[in-house]
Scaffold this active site. Structure first.
Site, PDB file in Angstrom:
ATOM      1  N   HIS A  75       0.843  -1.200   0.000  1.00  0.00           N
ATOM      2  CA  HIS A  75       0.000   0.000   0.000  1.00  0.00           C
ATOM      3  C   HIS A  75       0.878   1.250   0.000  1.00  0.00           C
ATOM      4  O   HIS A  75       2.103   1.147   0.148  1.00  0.00           O
ATOM      5  CB  HIS A  75      -0.972   0.003   1.181  1.00  0.00           C
ATOM      6  CG  HIS A  75      -0.283   0.045   2.524  1.00  0.00           C
ATOM      7  ND1 HIS A  75       0.327  -1.056   3.082  1.00  0.00           N
ATOM      8  CD2 HIS A  75      -0.104   1.056   3.403  1.00  0.00           C
ATOM      9  CE1 HIS A  75       0.844  -0.718   4.250  1.00  0.00           C
ATOM     10  NE2 HIS A  75       0.608   0.554   4.473  1.00  0.00           N
ATOM     11  N   ASP A 165      -0.061  -4.120   6.050  1.00  0.00           N
ATOM     12  CA  ASP A 165      -0.806  -3.520   7.157  1.00  0.00           C
ATOM     13  C   ASP A 165      -2.285  -3.769   6.896  1.00  0.00           C
ATOM     14  O   ASP A 165      -2.753  -3.609   5.764  1.00  0.00           O
ATOM     15  CB  ASP A 165      -0.561  -2.003   7.203  1.00  0.00           C
ATOM     16  CG  ASP A 165       0.805  -1.660   7.792  1.00  0.00           C
ATOM     17  OD1 ASP A 165       1.461  -2.557   8.345  1.00  0.00           O
ATOM     18  OD2 ASP A 165       1.190  -0.476   7.706  1.00  0.00           O
ATOM     19  N   ASP A 197       0.910  -8.330  10.366  1.00  0.00           N
ATOM     20  CA  ASP A 197       0.950  -7.014  11.008  1.00  0.00           C
ATOM     21  C   ASP A 197       0.713  -7.121  12.520  1.00  0.00           C
ATOM     22  O   ASP A 197      -0.312  -7.635  12.951  1.00  0.00           O
ATOM     23  CB  ASP A 197      -0.154  -6.168  10.352  1.00  0.00           C
ATOM     24  CG  ASP A 197      -0.262  -4.765  10.918  1.00  0.00           C
ATOM     25  OD1 ASP A 197       0.637  -4.335  11.654  1.00  0.00           O
ATOM     26  OD2 ASP A 197      -1.272  -4.086  10.584  1.00  0.00           O
ATOM     27  N   ALA A 234      -3.231  12.959   5.149  1.00  0.00           N
ATOM     28  CA  ALA A 234      -3.619  13.202   3.762  1.00  0.00           C
ATOM     29  C   ALA A 234      -3.909  11.895   3.033  1.00  0.00           C
ATOM     30  O   ALA A 234      -4.793  11.832   2.178  1.00  0.00           O
ATOM     31  CB  ALA A 234      -2.515  13.969   3.047  1.00  0.00           C
ATOM     32  N   VAL A 367     -10.335   6.142  14.021  1.00  0.00           N
ATOM     33  CA  VAL A 367     -10.145   4.714  14.274  1.00  0.00           C
ATOM     34  C   VAL A 367      -8.808   4.316  13.682  1.00  0.00           C
ATOM     35  O   VAL A 367      -8.307   4.961  12.765  1.00  0.00           O
ATOM     36  CB  VAL A 367     -11.258   3.840  13.647  1.00  0.00           C
ATOM     37  CG1 VAL A 367     -12.598   4.104  14.308  1.00  0.00           C
ATOM     38  CG2 VAL A 367     -11.338   4.046  12.141  1.00  0.00           C
ATOM     39  N   GLY A 369      -5.960   1.926  11.743  1.00  0.00           N
ATOM     40  CA  GLY A 369      -5.935   1.174  10.491  1.00  0.00           C
ATOM     41  C   GLY A 369      -5.416  -0.241  10.680  1.00  0.00           C
ATOM     42  O   GLY A 369      -5.249  -0.966   9.699  1.00  0.00           O
ATOM     43  N   HIS A 370      -5.159  -0.608  11.942  1.00  0.00           N
ATOM     44  CA  HIS A 370      -4.527  -1.905  12.194  1.00  0.00           C
ATOM     45  C   HIS A 370      -5.438  -2.830  13.001  1.00  0.00           C
ATOM     46  O   HIS A 370      -6.213  -2.378  13.846  1.00  0.00           O
ATOM     47  CB  HIS A 370      -3.208  -1.702  12.933  1.00  0.00           C
ATOM     48  CG  HIS A 370      -2.207  -0.903  12.160  1.00  0.00           C
ATOM     49  ND1 HIS A 370      -1.350  -1.457  11.253  1.00  0.00           N
ATOM     50  CD2 HIS A 370      -1.963   0.439  12.138  1.00  0.00           C
ATOM     51  CE1 HIS A 370      -0.597  -0.507  10.704  1.00  0.00           C
ATOM     52  NE2 HIS A 370      -0.956   0.657  11.233  1.00  0.00           N
TER      53      HIS A 370
END
Lengths: 557, 557
Positions: A75, A165, A197, A234, A367, A369-370
């Site tokens: 990603h 991830d 991850d 961003a 929240v 991302g993992h």
């Protein structure tokens, strides 16, 4: 007929991302082929004075250049793509990734004026690439950036599965749910090694869906009577989309502020990852044309970064945004470790200026991302790997993830908590660490790659503590008489105008030392300088309890 | 008959502790009398390179020396007593506090060799001291150090109530519950102004009782098969007591490690605040005499402080403690903002060495010492103040505490979110900010008090980023010929042995600049030096994208 069946082992060599958050890069070596997954940077820690970023040392890959087949990117976050411009200078091989990921890599290479010498390949999730004797499969996953993938490498020995991830989001903003069915399918086929991850392995439960943030944003937007200023990452396109949706719901125009926000939102809009209704997007300089309650500003600076837009707004040094009494500032992120103090400062500064500041401790406006522990368990239960190697995490995260795998029934001897550079050697039936390759950190300072080492860093730290004192003296080569000086120049030591006495004393000590040396027939400049350093250091510590760096310079004429 | 009834106003002047955590000090001025509550320091922020501690600027108190009646200390934490040795040098007046508080102040003054010139007075909770026209009452409260008090000042205009740091603990370890009955009584009498701790004003709910930590410790100790190493704040006597209790339950001896741990536990044992059964306390050097499962080590370093015992254990540089495989390390504290990364590093290092590390994210082995929102509401409801001023907190905490007071029914115009130095002027019926006195930070570096100012700090930061380049040249006064040099000395810029070319180039640029100056009849050294600085700076930035500090030195002979 190739000798493919004679190769009975595969090596996994992490060169970054273990025992640390960031700088992710892993080499997978099968016979004469090396597949590289990700190529990211990390930010310097607080002891790395003056360093901009830290990239992985890829000497091992340079030494094995002829085997490399390419970079396969999970990603578009910096800790997965950020080192590419530096590493591609040393090993220039094709880069593969999804559309958004490659667009971000492209933008990075343009910045480094390298685009025309690099090969970028856009793939689709579900694509399976034949790379030499291996098949590389990209599988859709969820994360805090769109278009994220896990990568499965199909080898004759079994499947090597790298989650990238990820989190599990059943209601992602783009509707593209992690492809759990494919995970299950591969699990049935037989996963030899899972690399997963570990960032949130310490956190119990589940990570909430990105959608929940949208609900909170809607509630907040509904109550705001002035401008809404939202700071976030961003690259979190889905978050941006939700901010746009809430703005639209309440008839607000949107302006972006901050260089990376402008750059990434433009890419995302062009590629269709971000949908903004016609006429909603306005230029930052035009915000004054609308009523405050018709304006949303989306900005960088959610981590309190010194030069980012929100930090400048908070410090009243932003060109076009000044905080007004009815402004609501939403910090839609949590501070990553090390950034708590700068983020707190931004919140306090904004609050003091009269803004209503909403942050994670007050409302659920972010929240992760993992994946948390229960999500990790789900993935383990679907993939049912024979061997497991936790990745992406500090030692404490890796250890905790190892414990989770054990709870899921994996034998402790099948779990590998290893370090960057370790070689995990797999056969169909066994796995063990068989050695170590060179690995490490390369520090980037300005345009220099790796020319700042431990000596320079140590000096910078030393200089930062008590400053520097330079003592210059001109000595006649023949007569050894002092022709000029000793002159004393200090920086970062003491405010000289208020300490003339001390400077005079230092000169006196220096003079005495030089005379003493000459009188005792010490004529080696290096010895005289050493004596000056010792005497002055001793004198200054006695007077001030400080240890500035002391540089004696003797000029001969 | 004094003119006491003619004084119709009272001034509250916070000189520290507002808009910040730490450095607490508040002056309460009634006619010709000043009462000072607390006198603490704070730790430097990350931009204050080389600074040891930061104390409040008390110029206002020095200027009004003749009014001062004394220092009234709520409790013995450094952010409430730590500036005393520096401030008492300027304004030496009696200090009042409870037994443990005064013992800690005493130990501090002994360290600074000041004990014999200071007057310390031990008071009991419930004591009411007649200080001039005022009565100062100490009221028992709960906090993360024993013997903490709130202070009520009885004035002819009404009661000024200062909570100090506090929480509400119905099951404190020493059985001494916060004296809520007295709070209620004073509330009934009429509190003119409440100043209350805002540290946890953002946190909903209640802070758990210290007792809950004891239960977790007992559970953990029950499972440990090797040594138990517990890191916590040395001043948290109740925590120490619970660690001792758990150790005793499982037949473990106790050893203390770390200077402040040894010092404070000794004070607490001598005064009876800490009870250790005969024969349980052993010397750290004797731990080898017992089986690992019979040993508890209590140590400093819960904040990852570089020189503290636990940090040294983690880095394998502790004289007598090496991590062994079955060690359990319990970090019984949470990292204060700014310390997350060093604490994480300690956890990772210990984990890597094989210790089982227990920290707050994994088990409930710490509770805060500060009241959360529901506790604050209870205090507001008992005291029912006419005016309210949140204290002890960053702006975001103060604002949030203000909102709580509003929710409790107080009029917004009766709530004062003010800054250090502001004068809050109270009459029986009104309150308003009527001006500002001088206030600020004094930086302590080594033995220097306040001699490091902004210029020095700016230089230290500058030096830390890209280092320094000194260029020395010797010029003949008469002929203006260069007699020696230019010589280049760099520190923290680049590793010179690998950059000889660059240093040669710098010399060349310097030479050219000097020649150009002399040829154009520029003879002022200051102008030549300015030109050298500009030319070299431009050259180096072009080559390296770095901005080292550049110091040209011209020596005349």
């Amino acid at each position: 007929m190739k000798n493919i069946n004679k190769i009975n082992n595969i090596k996994i060599i992490p060169l970054g991302g273990l025992g640390e958050i960031g700088k992710n890069i892993t080499a997978i070596e099968y016979g004469e082929e090396i597949i590289i997954i990700d190529c990211g940077f990390t930010f310097p820690d607080s002891e790395m004075y003056g360093i901009d970023i830290v990239i992985p040392d890829v000497k091992y890959l340079v030494d094995n250049k002829e085997k490399i087949k390419g970079f396969f990117i999970t990603h578009g976050h910096e800790d997965h793509i950020g080192a590419l411009p530096y590493v591609l200078q040393q090993i220039n091989f094709p880069v593969y990734g999804t559309q958004l990921t490659m667009a971000l890599v492209e933008s990075k290479l343009i910045e480094h004026k390298m685009l025309d010498i690099c090969e970028l390949n856009v793939i689709n999730p579900n694509d399976i690439l034949q790379i030499g004797d291996l098949k590389v499969e990209f599988i859709r996953t969820n994360h805090s950036i769109a278009d994220s993938c896990s990568i499965a490498i199909h080898t004759p020995l079994g499947i090597i599965f790298h989650t990238g991830d990820f989190k599990i989001d059943f209601t992602p903003i783009d509707g593209k749910i992690i492809d759990l069915a494919r995970y299950a399918e591969l699990g049935k086929k037989g996963v030899l090694l899972l690399m997963a991850d570990s960032t949130n392995a310490i956190n119990p439960g589940y990570t909430m869906s990105e959608m929940t943030v949208g609900e909170t944003l809607n509630n907040l937007f509904g109550k705001c009577t002035g401008r809404v200023i939202v700071a976030t990452f961003a690259s979190n396109i889905h978050r941006l989309q939700q901010i746009i949706n809430s703005s639209q719901k309440y008839g607000r125009k949107i302006a972006f502020s901050g260089r990376s926000m402008e750059r990434i939102s433009e890419i995302a809009i062009n590629l269709g990852y971000l949908t903004i209704p016609e006429g909603t997007l306005i230029d930052l300089k035009d915000i004054k044309l609308y009523n405050n309650n018709k304006i949303t500003i989306v900005t960088t600076g959610s981590q309190g970064e010194p030069m980012a837009a929100l930090t400048r707004i908070a410090a009243s040094s932003h060109r076009s945004i000044n905080i007004e009494k009815d402004d609501t500032v939403i910090i839609s992120a949590t501070p990553i470790p090390g950034n708590q103090k700068p983020v707190s400062k931004v919140i306090n500064d904004l609050t003091r200026k009269g803004a209503n500041v909403i942050y994670k401790s007050i409302e659920e406006i972010h929240v992760s991302g993992h994946a948390c522990q229960e999500e990790l368990k789900l993935i383990h239960s679907l993939l049912k790997p024979k061997f497991f190697m936790p990745i992406h995490g500090e030692t404490k995260h890796l250890i905790q993830h190892g414990k989770i795998a054990e709870e899921m029934g994996l034998n402790k001897s099948n779990i590998f908590i290893i370090e960057n550079g370790d070689i995990l050697n797999l056969t169909k039936k066994s796995a063990r660490v068989t050695g170590k390759v060179h690995s490490g950190k390369i520090l980037i300072d300005g345009s220099g790659i790796g020319d700042v080492g431990n000596v320079v860093l140590r000096d910078r730290k030393y200089l930062s503590q008590d400053g520097i004192i330079t003592i210059v003296v001109v000595i006649d080569r023949e007569s050894q008489a002092i022709l000029s000086g000793p002159d004393v120049v200090t920086r970062g030591f003491i405010y000289v105008r208020e300490s003339e006495e001390l400077v005079k004393d230092i000169r006196f000590v220096a003079n005495k030392t030089i005379e003493k040396c000459i009188n005792s027939d010490i004529t080696q400049w290096s010895q005289i300088k050493r004596n000056m350093r010792n005497d002055i250091s001793f004198f200054i510590y006695g007077k001030t309890k400080r240890n500035p760096m002391i540089i004696p310079i003797i000029m001969e004429v």
